[in-house]
Design a protein around this motif. Structure first.
Motif, PDB file in Angstrom:
ATOM      1  N   ALA A   1      25.974 -31.516  15.171  1.00 50.76           N
ATOM      2  CA  ALA A   1      25.253 -30.319  14.696  1.00 50.76           C
ATOM      3  C   ALA A   1      25.979 -29.446  13.685  1.00 50.76           C
ATOM      4  O   ALA A   1      25.215 -28.476  13.323  1.00 50.76           O
ATOM      5  CB  ALA A   1      25.009 -29.452  15.927  1.00 50.76           C
TER       6      ALA A   1
ATOM      7  N   ASP B   1      24.104 -28.695  10.377  1.00 52.48           N
ATOM      8  CA  ASP B   1      23.054 -27.703  10.218  1.00 52.48           C
ATOM      9  C   ASP B   1      23.402 -26.361  10.709  1.00 52.48           C
ATOM     10  O   ASP B   1      22.603 -25.398  10.724  1.00 52.48           O
ATOM     11  CB  ASP B   1      21.881 -28.570  11.318  1.00 52.48           C
ATOM     12  CG  ASP B   1      21.373 -30.039  10.751  1.00 52.48           C
ATOM     13  OD1 ASP B   1      21.680 -30.109   9.539  1.00 52.48           O
ATOM     14  OD2 ASP B   1      20.715 -30.478  11.409  1.00 52.48           O
ATOM     15  N   SER B   2      24.342 -26.229  11.726  1.00 50.96           N
ATOM     16  CA  SER B   2      24.857 -24.948  12.039  1.00 50.96           C
ATOM     17  C   SER B   2      25.796 -24.213  11.217  1.00 50.96           C
ATOM     18  O   SER B   2      26.363 -22.918  11.716  1.00 50.96           O
ATOM     19  CB  SER B   2      25.475 -25.164  13.458  1.00 50.96           C
ATOM     20  OG  SER B   2      26.311 -26.109  13.586  1.00 50.96           O
TER      21      SER B   2
ATOM     22  N   LEU C   1      25.749 -20.378  10.471  1.00 52.26           N
ATOM     23  CA  LEU C   1      26.206 -19.625  11.568  1.00 52.26           C
ATOM     24  C   LEU C   1      27.665 -19.440  11.585  1.00 52.26           C
ATOM     25  O   LEU C   1      28.145 -18.281  12.209  1.00 52.26           O
ATOM     26  CB  LEU C   1      25.498 -20.004  12.933  1.00 52.26           C
ATOM     27  CG  LEU C   1      24.068 -20.192  12.900  1.00 52.26           C
ATOM     28  CD1 LEU C   1      23.806 -20.612  14.329  1.00 52.26           C
ATOM     29  CD2 LEU C   1      23.488 -18.858  12.607  1.00 52.26           C
TER      30      LEU C   1
ATOM     31  N   ALA D   1      25.315 -21.388  19.011  1.00 52.29           N
ATOM     32  CA  ALA D   1      25.278 -22.788  18.155  1.00 52.29           C
ATOM     33  C   ALA D   1      26.345 -23.935  18.927  1.00 52.29           C
ATOM     34  O   ALA D   1      26.069 -24.711  18.859  1.00 52.29           O
ATOM     35  CB  ALA D   1      25.720 -22.397  16.863  1.00 52.29           C
TER      36      ALA D   1
ATOM     37  N   PHE E   1      20.081 -25.469   8.003  1.00 54.56           N
ATOM     38  CA  PHE E   1      19.929 -24.745   8.955  1.00 54.56           C
ATOM     39  C   PHE E   1      18.196 -24.741   9.007  1.00 54.56           C
ATOM     40  O   PHE E   1      17.699 -24.865  10.535  1.00 54.56           O
ATOM     41  CB  PHE E   1      20.227 -23.159   9.075  1.00 54.56           C
ATOM     42  CG  PHE E   1      20.115 -22.257  10.031  1.00 54.56           C
ATOM     43  CD1 PHE E   1      20.725 -22.454  11.346  1.00 54.56           C
ATOM     44  CD2 PHE E   1      19.028 -21.643  10.102  1.00 54.56           C
ATOM     45  CE1 PHE E   1      20.668 -21.789  12.334  1.00 54.56           C
ATOM     46  CE2 PHE E   1      18.522 -20.607  10.973  1.00 54.56           C
ATOM     47  CZ  PHE E   1      19.525 -20.728  12.274  1.00 54.56           C
TER      48      PHE E   1
ATOM     49  N   ILE F   1      18.744 -27.350  15.579  1.00 52.97           N
ATOM     50  CA  ILE F   1      18.717 -26.057  15.471  1.00 52.97           C
ATOM     51  C   ILE F   1      17.527 -25.379  16.265  1.00 52.97           C
ATOM     52  O   ILE F   1      17.682 -24.607  17.047  1.00 52.97           O
ATOM     53  CB  ILE F   1      19.084 -25.345  14.080  1.00 52.97           C
ATOM     54  CG1 ILE F   1      20.295 -25.634  13.483  1.00 52.97           C
ATOM     55  CG2 ILE F   1      18.660 -23.904  14.160  1.00 52.97           C
ATOM     56  CD1 ILE F   1      21.540 -25.246  14.331  1.00 52.97           C
TER      57      ILE F   1
END
Length: 444
Positions: A289, A292-293, A296, A357, A399, A405
Motif C-alpha cells: 500500500a 498509494d498511501s 497521507l 492508512a 492515491f 485505498i
C-alpha cells in the motif's frame, strides 16, 4: 464531562474543535457557562469546514458547497472529553468533537471517523492494534528574514549545528521541556522520552504505546497543538513541517504497532526474533500500500523535500530487521514486544489519516495472506528498490486511483482529499520556497 467542568471552575472559555483533512483544528470559542450545553447537545457547522485547504479556504467546485447548499453537520463530543489548554493565558478547555450527519450516521469526510472505521474492522476479527508514535519537531526563531535556531534561554547562545542525543541541547531549553511535560500530564498525553535529533533545533518525544488507536491519534493531534502553542509562550516557534532547513534532516512521525488477539496476546510474536506469519503478512500489506498511501505520509509540497536518499528518511520500499534505512523496521528486543515500525510519515501529517492508512494496510495484508519480499540487509539507499513517490503530483494520482485505498477509506474522503491537494498544489506553485515555508511553519 459535567464533573470535569465542576472540578475546574477556573475555566473561563472553551474551544470545541475537530480535525479537518489537514489536521487543522476547526471549531468555535464558547463561554464556559454554555459548556455543559454543548457537551450534551453538541454543536453544528458546515460539513465543508472539514474540507478546507491549508489556508483555510473553501475548495473550488466542492459538492459540499453550493451544490448541497453548504449543509451543516452535527458535531458531537468524542470520548476524550474536556482537556485543558495550558498554552493559553486564560484558563481554557478544549472539547474535541467529530462530525455526524443529520440522520446520526458518521460523516464520511471526517478523518477521525476514517480511523474508527479501520479500528472497527480489527474489532470484528477479535483484534486490537497497540500503537505508539514518535513525534519530531523543530524549535525555531522565526522573528527575522531567515529561520534559525532560537537562542538558549539559559546561555543566550545559538547552537548552529545538529546535536544528536545531546543532553546540552535538551538542557538549553529545560524550562520549555519542563512546562511541556507538565502540560502533557494535565492533558493526559503519555509523553515519554525526549531526545535531541539530527536537525537544527530538532527534538523528538515518544508517546507511550496503548491499545486504543483513536486515543493515540488524539494524543498526537493534541501534542502538536500543545507544542506549537507552548513554544510561542516561551518566545519562539515550534514546527512539525517536514523540511524547514534544506541542509539538515527533516521531521518524521514514526509509528510503532503490534496487534493483540482477544486474549491479549501479541499475534506478531512467535517466540523468536523473526516474528510470526501475521507479522510478515502485515509488513507485506504495508509495503504493497505504500506508493498509494504516500499522500497521507507526505501530504504537502514541502513533504517531498524530506524524502531524499541518505537523509534519515526512507525512499526505497523495503523492510528489514533493526535497520533504520528501511521504510519498515522490525525492532529487536523481547519476542513478546515484537512490532512494526513504519518510518515513512513526516511530522506534517494528519495523525488520524496516517494511522488509518498504516493499520488499514496491515489488516489487508493479513486478510489477503500477503507475503513480503525478503528483508534487506545493509544500506537501503544504495539498493535498486521500488521507490516511494518523490513528488506531490504522483502521490495524488496514486492515491486517487488506488483499489487498496478504496478498501481503507470512504469514497467521499478520497474525493475530498484529492480535491484539496489539487487546489493546494495549484496555488503553492505560485509561491517561492520561502513563502511556502511561511505557510507551513505554523499550520502543519
Amino acid at each position: 464531562m459535567k464533573n470535569w467542568l465542576r472540578k475546574h471552575p477556573e475555566v473561563r472559555t472553551i474551544r470545541v474543535a475537530a480535525a479537518d483533512l489537514n489536521g487543522q483544528a476547526r471549531g468555535k470559542r464558547i463561554p464556559a457557562r454554555f459548556a455543559e450545553k454543548v457537551a450534551i447537545e453538541g454543536t453544528r457547522f458546515p460539513m465543508s469546514v472539514l474540507n478546507l485547504d491549508i489556508w483555510g479556504e473553501d475548495i473550488d467546485d466542492s459538492p459540499l458547497l453550493f451544490e448541497s447548499g453548504d449543509a451543516d453537520g452535527v458535531l458531537r463530543p468524542t470520548e476524550r472529553g474536556f482537556v485543558p489548554m495550558p498554552w493559553l493565558e486564560a484558563p481554557t478547555a478544549l472539547l474535541p468533537i467529530w462530525m455526524y450527519r443529520e440522520n446520526g450516521q458518521p460523516y464520511e469526510g471526517d478523518p477521525r471517523h476514517a480511523l474508527a472505521r479501520v479500528v472497527r474492522r480489527y474489532a470484528e476479527k477479535g483484534l486490537t492494534p497497540v500503537v505508539a508514535t514518535e513525534l519530531e519537531f523543530f524549535l525555531i526563531d522565526d522573528s527575522g528574514k531567515t529561520l534559525q535556531v532560537p537562542p538558549s534561554p539559559r546561555s543566550g547562545k545559538r547552537r548552529k549545528a545538529a546535536e544528536i542525543l545531546s543532553i546540552r541541547a535538551l538542557d538549553a531549553f529545560d524550562a520549555f521541556f519542563t512546562d511541556l511535560y507538565e502540560a502533557c500530564e494535565e492533558m493526559d498525553i503519555p509523553a515519554d522520552t525526549a531526545i535531541s535529533e539530527a536537525g537544527l533545533g530538532q527534538f523528538e518525544i515518544n508517546l507511550m504505546h496503548g491499545d486504543d488507536a483513536l486515543k493515540a491519534a488524539d494524543d498526537a493531534w493534541l501534542f502538536k497543538m500543545l507544542v506549537k502553542g507552548l513554544a510561542r509562550r516561551h518566545g519562539f516557534a515550534a514546527s512539525f513541517m517536514a523540511k524547514p532547513y534544506a541542509d539538515y534532516a527533516g521531521t518524521g512521525l514514526h509509528t510503532h504497532f503490534s496487534v493483540q488477539d482477544s486474549e491479549g496476546r501479541n499475534i506478531f510474536s512467535n517466540g523468536g526474533p523473526e516474528g510470526s506469519e501475521a507479522l510478515h503478512q502485515a509488513i507485506a500489506g504495508c509495503l504493497a500500500a505504500m506508493p498509494d498511501s504516500t499522500l497521507l505520509f507526505a501530504p504537502h509540497a514541502n513533504s517531498y523535500d524530506r524524502l531524499v536518499p541518505g537523509n534519515h528518511a526512507p525512499t526505497g520500499i523495503c523492510w528489514a530487521y533493526e535497520n533504520r534505512t528501511a521504510a519498515i523496521r522490525v525492532p529487536s528486543g523481547s519476542s513478546g514486544a515484537r512490532r512494526i515500525e513504519h518510518r515513512v510519515a513526516g511530522g506534517d501529517v494528519n495523525p488520524y489519516l496516517m494511522l488509518a492508512a498504516i493499520l488499514g494496510a496491515a489488516l489487508i495484508g493479513m486478510e489477503d495472506g500477503l507475503t513480503p519480499p525478503p528483508p534487506i540487509t545493509g544500506n537501503a539507499y544504495a539498493m535498486p528498490l521500488p521507490q516511494i513517490p518523490d513528488n506531490w503530483d504522483s502521490a495524488i494520482r496514486a492515491f486517487e486511483g488506488s483499489p487498496t485505498i478504496a478498501r481503507i477509506f470512504p469514497r467521499e474522503l478520497i474525493r475530498n482529499l484529492v480535491q484539496t491537494k489539487r487546489q493546494e498544489r495549484h496555488y503553492m506553485a505560485e509561491l517561492s520556497p520561502e513563502e511556502q515555508v511561511e505557510v507551513y511553519l505554523d499550520t502543519v
